[in-house]
Design a protein around this motif. Structure first.
Motif, PDB file in Angstrom:
ATOM      1  N   GLY A 451      46.411  35.053  30.659  1.00 20.76           N
ATOM      2  CA  GLY A 451      45.785  34.898  31.969  1.00 20.76           C
ATOM      3  C   GLY A 451      46.125  36.046  32.899  1.00 20.76           C
ATOM      4  N   ALA A 452      47.399  36.477  32.880  1.00 20.04           N
ATOM      5  CA  ALA A 452      47.816  37.588  33.739  1.00 20.04           C
ATOM      6  C   ALA A 452      47.119  38.882  33.332  1.00 20.04           C
ATOM      7  CB  ALA A 452      49.333  37.757  33.663  1.00 20.04           C
ATOM      8  N   ILE A 453      46.963  39.101  32.033  1.00 23.80           N
ATOM      9  CA  ILE A 453      46.289  40.316  31.544  1.00 23.80           C
ATOM     10  C   ILE A 453      44.825  40.315  31.974  1.00 23.80           C
ATOM     11  CG2 ILE A 453      45.457  41.475  29.459  1.00 23.80           C
ATOM     12  CD1 ILE A 453      48.106  40.665  28.112  1.00 23.80           C
ATOM     13  N   GLU A 454      44.135  39.185  31.781  1.00 24.21           N
ATOM     14  CA  GLU A 454      42.711  39.102  32.142  1.00 24.21           C
ATOM     15  C   GLU A 454      42.519  39.337  33.631  1.00 24.21           C
ATOM     16  OE1 GLU A 454      38.825  36.305  31.325  1.00 24.21           O
ATOM     17  OE2 GLU A 454      40.806  35.386  31.308  1.00 24.21           O
ATOM     18  N   ASN A 455      43.335  38.700  34.456  1.00 21.18           N
ATOM     19  CA  ASN A 455      43.204  38.866  35.908  1.00 21.18           C
ATOM     20  C   ASN A 455      43.457  40.308  36.333  1.00 21.18           C
ATOM     21  OD1 ASN A 455      42.620  36.152  36.244  1.00 21.18           O
ATOM     22  ND2 ASN A 455      44.762  35.577  36.642  1.00 21.18           N
ATOM     23  N   ALA A 456      44.478  40.946  35.721  1.00 24.16           N
ATOM     24  CA  ALA A 456      44.798  42.334  36.073  1.00 24.16           C
ATOM     25  C   ALA A 456      43.667  43.273  35.671  1.00 24.16           C
ATOM     26  CB  ALA A 456      46.095  42.752  35.405  1.00 24.16           C
ATOM     27  N   LEU A 457      43.070  43.041  34.510  1.00 21.35           N
ATOM     28  CA  LEU A 457      41.973  43.901  34.050  1.00 21.35           C
ATOM     29  C   LEU A 457      40.731  43.718  34.911  1.00 21.35           C
ATOM     30  CD1 LEU A 457      42.279  43.690  30.149  1.00 21.35           C
ATOM     31  CD2 LEU A 457      42.772  45.654  31.613  1.00 21.35           C
ATOM     32  N   LEU A 458      40.402  42.488  35.246  1.00 23.62           N
ATOM     33  CA  LEU A 458      39.237  42.244  36.089  1.00 23.62           C
ATOM     34  C   LEU A 458      39.409  42.907  37.452  1.00 23.62           C
ATOM     35  CD1 LEU A 458      38.491  38.507  35.231  1.00 23.62           C
ATOM     36  CD2 LEU A 458      37.115  40.498  34.598  1.00 23.62           C
ATOM     37  N   ALA A 459      40.609  42.826  38.012  1.00 15.91           N
ATOM     38  CA  ALA A 459      40.875  43.469  39.298  1.00 15.91           C
ATOM     39  C   ALA A 459      40.764  44.989  39.176  1.00 15.91           C
ATOM     40  CB  ALA A 459      42.263  43.071  39.807  1.00 15.91           C
ATOM     41  N   PHE A 460      41.268  45.524  38.079  1.00 24.34           N
ATOM     42  CA  PHE A 460      41.201  46.971  37.864  1.00 24.34           C
ATOM     43  C   PHE A 460      39.757  47.436  37.743  1.00 24.34           C
ATOM     44  CE2 PHE A 460      40.730  50.472  34.854  1.00 24.34           C
ATOM     45  CZ  PHE A 460      41.492  51.463  35.469  1.00 24.34           C
ATOM     46  N   HIS A 461      38.963  46.747  36.930  1.00 22.81           N
ATOM     47  CA  HIS A 461      37.569  47.158  36.730  1.00 22.81           C
ATOM     48  C   HIS A 461      36.751  47.026  38.012  1.00 22.81           C
ATOM     49  CE1 HIS A 461      37.883  47.971  32.522  1.00 22.81           C
ATOM     50  NE2 HIS A 461      38.256  46.732  32.202  1.00 22.81           N
ATOM     51  N   ALA A 462      37.044  46.014  38.823  1.00 20.05           N
ATOM     52  CA  ALA A 462      36.324  45.836  40.081  1.00 20.05           C
ATOM     53  C   ALA A 462      36.578  47.002  41.029  1.00 20.05           C
ATOM     54  CB  ALA A 462      36.741  44.525  40.737  1.00 20.05           C
ATOM     55  N   LYS A 463      37.806  47.507  40.997  1.00 23.62           N
ATOM     56  CA  LYS A 463      38.171  48.607  41.875  1.00 23.62           C
ATOM     57  C   LYS A 463      37.793  49.960  41.289  1.00 23.62           C
ATOM     58  CE  LYS A 463      42.088  50.164  44.693  1.00 23.62           C
ATOM     59  NZ  LYS A 463      43.528  49.955  45.006  1.00 23.62           N
ATOM     60  N   ASN A 464      37.710  50.043  39.970  1.00 21.93           N
ATOM     61  CA  ASN A 464      37.424  51.314  39.277  1.00 21.93           C
ATOM     62  C   ASN A 464      36.294  51.098  38.275  1.00 21.93           C
ATOM     63  OD1 ASN A 464      40.052  52.920  40.169  1.00 21.93           O
ATOM     64  ND2 ASN A 464      40.725  50.897  39.434  1.00 21.93           N
ATOM     65  N   PRO A 465      35.060  50.908  38.763  1.00 23.01           N
ATOM     66  CA  PRO A 465      33.954  50.554  37.859  1.00 23.01           C
ATOM     67  C   PRO A 465      33.630  51.618  36.816  1.00 23.01           C
ATOM     68  CG  PRO A 465      33.154  51.105  40.065  1.00 23.01           C
ATOM     69  CD  PRO A 465      34.630  50.999  40.162  1.00 23.01           C
ATOM     70  N   ASN A 466      33.995  52.880  37.081  1.00 22.11           N
ATOM     71  CA  ASN A 466      33.689  53.942  36.125  1.00 22.11           C
ATOM     72  C   ASN A 466      34.832  54.240  35.157  1.00 22.11           C
ATOM     73  OD1 ASN A 466      31.095  54.393  37.117  1.00 22.11           O
ATOM     74  ND2 ASN A 466      31.861  55.789  38.719  1.00 22.11           N
ATOM     75  N   GLU A 467      35.960  53.559  35.354  1.00 20.59           N
ATOM     76  CA  GLU A 467      37.097  53.754  34.454  1.00 20.59           C
ATOM     77  C   GLU A 467      36.966  52.800  33.267  1.00 20.59           C
ATOM     78  OE1 GLU A 467      39.582  55.930  34.632  1.00 20.59           O
ATOM     79  OE2 GLU A 467      38.925  56.817  36.523  1.00 20.59           O
ATOM     80  N   PRO A 468      37.109  53.316  32.050  1.00 17.50           N
ATOM     81  CA  PRO A 468      36.922  52.449  30.882  1.00 17.50           C
ATOM     82  C   PRO A 468      38.076  51.475  30.653  1.00 17.50           C
ATOM     83  CG  PRO A 468      37.611  54.624  30.186  1.00 17.50           C
ATOM     84  CD  PRO A 468      37.380  54.708  31.672  1.00 17.50           C
ATOM     85  N   GLY A 469      39.239  51.788  31.205  1.00 13.13           N
ATOM     86  CA  GLY A 469      40.394  50.912  30.983  1.00 13.13           C
ATOM     87  C   GLY A 469      41.628  51.456  31.648  1.00 13.13           C
ATOM     88  N   VAL A 470      42.738  50.730  31.468  1.00 12.07           N
ATOM     89  CA  VAL A 470      44.012  51.107  32.068  1.00 12.07           C
ATOM     90  C   VAL A 470      45.033  51.274  30.952  1.00 12.07           C
ATOM     91  CG1 VAL A 470      44.586  48.669  32.430  1.00 12.07           C
ATOM     92  CG2 VAL A 470      45.795  50.405  33.728  1.00 12.07           C
ATOM     93  N   HIS A 471      45.930  52.233  31.103  1.00  7.80           N
ATOM     94  CA  HIS A 471      46.947  52.435  30.074  1.00  7.80           C
ATOM     95  C   HIS A 471      47.834  51.205  30.005  1.00  7.80           C
ATOM     96  CE1 HIS A 471      50.374  54.117  27.881  1.00  7.80           C
ATOM     97  NE2 HIS A 471      49.520  55.035  27.434  1.00  7.80           N
ATOM     98  N   LYS A 472      48.276  50.857  28.793  1.00  7.50           N
ATOM     99  CA  LYS A 472      49.026  49.610  28.608  1.00  7.50           C
ATOM    100  C   LYS A 472      50.341  49.591  29.386  1.00  7.50           C
ATOM    101  CE  LYS A 472      50.825  51.206  24.124  1.00  7.50           C
ATOM    102  NZ  LYS A 472      50.873  50.884  22.676  1.00  7.50           N
ATOM    103  N   ASN A 473      50.970  50.757  29.585  1.00 11.26           N
ATOM    104  CA  ASN A 473      52.204  50.779  30.385  1.00 11.26           C
ATOM    105  C   ASN A 473      51.921  50.408  31.838  1.00 11.26           C
ATOM    106  OD1 ASN A 473      53.335  51.667  28.049  1.00 11.26           O
ATOM    107  ND2 ASN A 473      53.914  53.691  28.784  1.00 11.26           N
ATOM    108  N   ASP A 474      50.799  50.933  32.357  1.00 10.11           N
ATOM    109  CA  ASP A 474      50.407  50.625  33.726  1.00 10.11           C
ATOM    110  C   ASP A 474      49.944  49.171  33.837  1.00 10.11           C
ATOM    111  OD1 ASP A 474      49.813  51.012  36.411  1.00 10.11           O
ATOM    112  OD2 ASP A 474      47.775  51.669  35.986  1.00 10.11           O
ATOM    113  N   LEU A 475      49.318  48.669  32.778  1.00  6.90           N
ATOM    114  CA  LEU A 475      48.831  47.292  32.791  1.00  6.90           C
ATOM    115  C   LEU A 475      49.988  46.302  32.923  1.00  6.90           C
ATOM    116  CD1 LEU A 475      46.548  45.266  32.558  1.00  6.90           C
ATOM    117  CD2 LEU A 475      46.701  45.454  30.060  1.00  6.90           C
ATOM    118  N   LEU A 476      51.111  46.587  32.273  1.00  2.00           N
ATOM    119  CA  LEU A 476      52.272  45.699  32.388  1.00  2.00           C
ATOM    120  C   LEU A 476      52.719  45.583  33.839  1.00  2.00           C
ATOM    121  CD1 LEU A 476      54.582  43.982  31.316  1.00  2.00           C
ATOM    122  CD2 LEU A 476      55.792  46.078  30.670  1.00  2.00           C
ATOM    123  N   LEU A 477      52.732  46.720  34.544  1.00  5.33           N
ATOM    124  CA  LEU A 477      53.119  46.703  35.960  1.00  5.33           C
ATOM    125  C   LEU A 477      52.102  45.924  36.786  1.00  5.33           C
ATOM    126  CD1 LEU A 477      54.263  50.419  36.402  1.00  5.33           C
ATOM    127  CD2 LEU A 477      55.711  48.406  36.181  1.00  5.33           C
TER     128      LEU A 477
END
Length: 640
Positions: A451-477
C-alpha cells in the motif's frame, strides 16, 4: 558448560553478627579493610568459601548491614542462590532486616535460611518468642518456610545444624546461573605488581578459561584472560556461581571499573531502556503512591544508575504492594538480559522502593501496549521464550531478521530460528532473500508495504507525469518505511511479480500511472530517431537534435535517447553526438574499406573519404579506436 556451583549471600541488620558467623563457618574473616576492623562494621563486600557436609563447597558473599551501605548489599545479593538472613536473638527484626528481605524478594533469591545469631545471650523462651515473630514476619514473603536456626559464633552453638540446613537448601532446585554465555559483574578492580590488572566478581553464568576473550560492557573493549584464581588458588577454568579473580591482558584500571560486566564477546547489547513488571513495595514507609515519570535509582549487578519509571497504558501512579507493566528509561546503558532482576531505590531520600524483572531489553519507546505487546511481556514473565519469540514475530509491522527477533524478544538465536522456521512452514510468515541477507515478513506487513509503495508511486506520477518512474532507493524514502534497502528490494520483487509495479533499469513505476510517461518517451524517441536517420552522417549536436525533434523537455529527451541506445537503434559518440545505428554501421564500413585499400590514413584523408567535417571525423575515429575498429599509428590510423 562447566558444573554449576551455588552462591550464598548474607543479609541482615547492622551488628547482627553476619561477618562473625561467616568467619565461624568458614575460618575466613570477610572484613578485609582496616577501617572495617577498626569500626567493627562491614563496609565493602567480603568473600569466603564454605565447605558443605557433602564435601562440596559454596561461595559466600558477606554484605554490609548499615543503612548507608544498602547499595553494597544489593550489589552482593544480585546473583546469589541462597540467602543467609542473620537476625540477632537479642534484637529481633530491625529496619535493615526488612529492607534486606525486600531486596532478596525483589531479586527473586530462590532460597533462604535464617540464622538466629547471638543466641547465647538469651534464654530458650526468648528464642522461641523471637522465632515466632520471625515466622510471622516471613509468612507474607517467599521465605515463609525458611528454616530458623539458633546459633552463636562465639560458642559454636548451632553451627553444625546451620551447615546441614544450608546443605539441604543447596540441594533444592537448580542454580540461577544457567546461561551458555559468560556473565560476570565486576565488584573490584586493582593492579598486581608483575601481573597487571585484576578484576573480581561472582561468575553469574557460562564458564571462563585461561586465554578466553571477554568483552567489557558497556565500553565493549575486549581483553584476554591471562590467569584465573578462586579464593587465592590458581585455576584453569571458572565455573558459574564461583567467586572469581581474573587477570586481564592489555587492560589498565581505567579500562574496566566496578559496576562493569565481563561477558562472552558480542553476546549482549547494552540498552538504555527496558520493559518490566515493576513491583512497588515501599517497605520502610507507608501509603504514598509512586507516580509515573518518577526519577529513580536502578541497581543491576554491581552498578547503580538513574532512570525514569513510565507506567504502561496510561496508569498515572502505583500504590505500595502493587505491580504493573512499565518501561524504565535509563540515563546510562546497562547490559541487561531478559529475566535479570533489578532493585529500584528512591532518588531522595534514598531507600529501597521496589524492583522487578527485566522482560524485553530493547523495546520501542512506548508505554501504550498493544495486545501483542502485552502477550509478549506475559510470555517472558512466565519464562515461555518460544511463545515470546512467536508473539514478537507476529507483532512486526516491517520485514525483520533473525537477529531482530532474538533482540526484541530477548531470546537466544537458536530458539528464535526454530520458532521462525515453524511460522514460515505454517504460512504465518514469508521468508525473503536479498543477496546474502535473509528476512521474514508477516502478511500484514506485506500488505502495508504494498500500500505504501502504490501510494508513493501514484503521488510521484501525479507530480511528474513525464517521468517513467522513481529510483528504488528514492522510493524507499518516499514510502516513509523504516527498513533496510535490502529488505525493501526483496519486497519490490514481490510487488513486481504480482504486477503491482514495473521495474526497468532501477526505475520503479506504477503499471497504470506510468503508462503516459512511457508513451511520451516512446513518441520522443521516434522523433529523435527520425532526425538522426534524416541527417545520416552529419547529425546535429545533442541539444540541437532535441530541438529539431521538437522535444522540449530535456529530461524526457535524454531518457528517450537512452532508450534508443539500449535498444540498439542509436550509437552515442562522445558527449555531443549520436548517430542512427544504420548510419554508424555505414561509416564503419567505409572506414574499413578505405584503410583496407590504403593501409593507413590521416584524419584529413578519412574525413574527405567519409564526406564529413573534422568536427565529426575526430570523435568518430576516437570511438572507432575505443571499439578496436581502428588504431593509431603515429598521426595516421590503421585497421585495429
Amino acid at each position: 558448560m562447566a558444573a554449576t556451583r551455588k552462591v550464598l549471600g548474607t543479609a541482615g541488620h547492622i551488628d547482627h553478627g553476619k561477618s562473625s558467623l561467616i568467619q565461624a563457618l568458614t575460618g575466613t574473616d570477610p572484613d578485609r579493610l582496616a577501617e572495617e576492623k577498626e569500626r567493627g562494621i562491614t563496609i565493602e563486600l567480603g568473600f569466603a568459601q564454605l565447605q558443605l557436609s557433602d564435601g562440596t563447597s559454596m561461595g559466600v558473599v558477606d554484605v554490609p548491614g548499615h543503612e548507608r551501605f544498602v547499595r553494597q548489599m544489593i550489589s552482593g545479593s544480585t546473583g546469589i542462590d541462597i540467602a543467609l538472613l542473620c537476625i540477632a536473638a537479642d534484637d529481633g527484626i530491625m529496619p535493615q532486616t526488612r529492607e534486606h528481605v525486600a531486596v532478596l524478594e525483589l531479586l527473586a533469591v530462590p532460597s533462604c535460611v535464617v540464622a538466629l545469631t547471638k543466641s547465647d545471650r538469651v534464654d530458650e523462651e526468648w528464642i522461641e518468642m523471637v522465632s515466632s515473630d520471625i515466622r510471622a514476619y516471613l509468612a507474607d514473603t517467599p521465605f515463609a518456610d525458611a528454616p530458623i536456626v539458633p546459633t552463636s559464633a562465639r560458642t559454636g552453638y548451632g553451627l553444625d545444624r546451620l551447615r546441614s540446613a544450608l546443605a539441604a537448601e543447596a540441594e533444592k532446585g537448580s542454580s540461577i546461573h544457567e546461561n551458555p554465555y559468560a556473565r560476570m559483574p565486576v565488584d573490584r578492580v586493582f593492579t598486581v605488581k608483575g601481573a597487571g590488572t585484576v578484576v573480581t566478581g561472582t561468575l553469574w553464568s557460562g564458564s571462563v578459561k585461561v586465554d578466553d576473550e571477554l568483552q567489557v560492557l558497556p565500553s565493549k573493549a575486549i581483553s584476554r584472560v591471562r590467569s584465573i584464581q578462586h579464593h587465592d588458588q590458581a585455576a584453569n577454568e571458572a565455573s558459574p556461581g564461583e567467586r572469581t579473580a581474573l587477570n586481564l591482558s592489555s587492560f589498565t584500571v581505567d579500562d574496566v571499573r566496578p559496576g562493569d560486566f565481563l561477558v562472552t564477546p558480542h553476546s549482549i547489547e547494552p540498552t538504555d531502556r527496558f520493559d518490566t513488571r515493576f513491583t512497588y513495595l515501599c517497605p520502610l514507609k507507608e501509603g504514598k503512591p509512586l507516580a509515573t515519570g518518577t526519577r529513580i535509582r536502578i541497581a543491576h549487578g554491581t552498578k547503580e544508575t538513574f532512570g525514569r519509571l513510565l507506567l504502561a497504558d496510561g496508569l498515572q501512579e502505583i500504590k505500595p504492594n502493587e505491580s504493573a507493566y512499565a518501561q524504565i528509561r535509563l540515563e546510562e546503558d546497562l547490559p541487561l538480559s531478559s529475566g535479570d532482576r533489578y532493585i529500584a531505590r528512591s532518588y531522595s531520600p534514598v531507600a529501597v522502593i521496589g524492583g522487578g524483572i527485566a522482560l524485553t531489553c530493547h523495546p520501542r519507546r512506548r508505554t501504550n501496549l498493544s495486545a501483542l505487546d502485552r502477550a509478549l511481556l506475559e510470555a517472558l514473565e512466565r519464562g515461555d521464550y518460544q511463545q515470546a519469540a512467536s508473539k514478537a514475530a507476529q507483532a512486526q509491522t516491517l520485514p525483520f531478521s533473525l537477529d531482530d527477533i532474538a533482540r526484541t524478544a530477548s531470546v537466544p538465536e537458536p530458539l528464535a530460528k526454530t520458532v521462525l522456521e515453524g511460522l514460515v512452514e505454517s504460512g504465518a510468515l514469508s521468508q525473503l532473500r536479498s543477496g546474502s541477507r535473509e528476512f521474514f515478513v508477516t502478511r500484514a506487513a506485506i500488505q502495508k508495504t504494498m500500500g505504501a509503495i502504490e501510494n508513493a508511486l501514484l503521488a510521484f506520477h501525479a507530480k511528474n507525469p513525464n517521468e517513467p518512474g522513481v529510483h528504488k532507493n528514492d522510493l524507499l524514502l518516499r514510502c516513509g518505511l523504516s527498513m533496510s534497502q535490502a529488505a525493501f528490494d526483496a519486497l519490490l520483487d514481490i510487488a513486481a511479480q504480482s504486477g503491482k509495479v514495473v521495474i526497468d533499469s532501477g526505475a520503479v513505476s506504477h503499471p497504470k500511472a506510468g503508462a503516459g510517461a512511457k508513451a511520451a518517451e516512446s513518441k520522443a524517441a521516434e522523433s529523435i530517431l527520425a532526425v538522426l536517420e534524416k541527417e545520416r552522417f552529419t547529425p546535429p549536436a545533442i541539444p540541437s537534435l532535441f530541438e529539431q525533434a521538437g522535444v522540449k523537455d530535456h529530461s524526457l529527451a535524454y531518457r528517450a535517447l537512452g532508450a534508443l541506445e539500449r535498444q540498439g537503434d542509436v550509437v552515442r559518440v562522445g558527449k555531443e553526438l549520436a548517430f542512427s545505428k544504420e548510419s554508424f554501421d555505414q561509416l564503419v564500413s567505409l572506414t574499413r574499406s578505405h584503410l583496407g585499400e590504403c593501409g593507413s590514413a590521416t584524419v584529413a584523408e578519412l574525413k574527405d573519404r567519409l564526406g564529413i567535417s573534422r568536427k565529426y571525423a575526430v570523435p568518430l575515429l576516437e570511438e572507432f579506436d575505443a571499439r578496436g575498429i581502428t588504431k593509431r599509428s603515429g598521426d595516421a590510423r590503421v585497421l585495429g
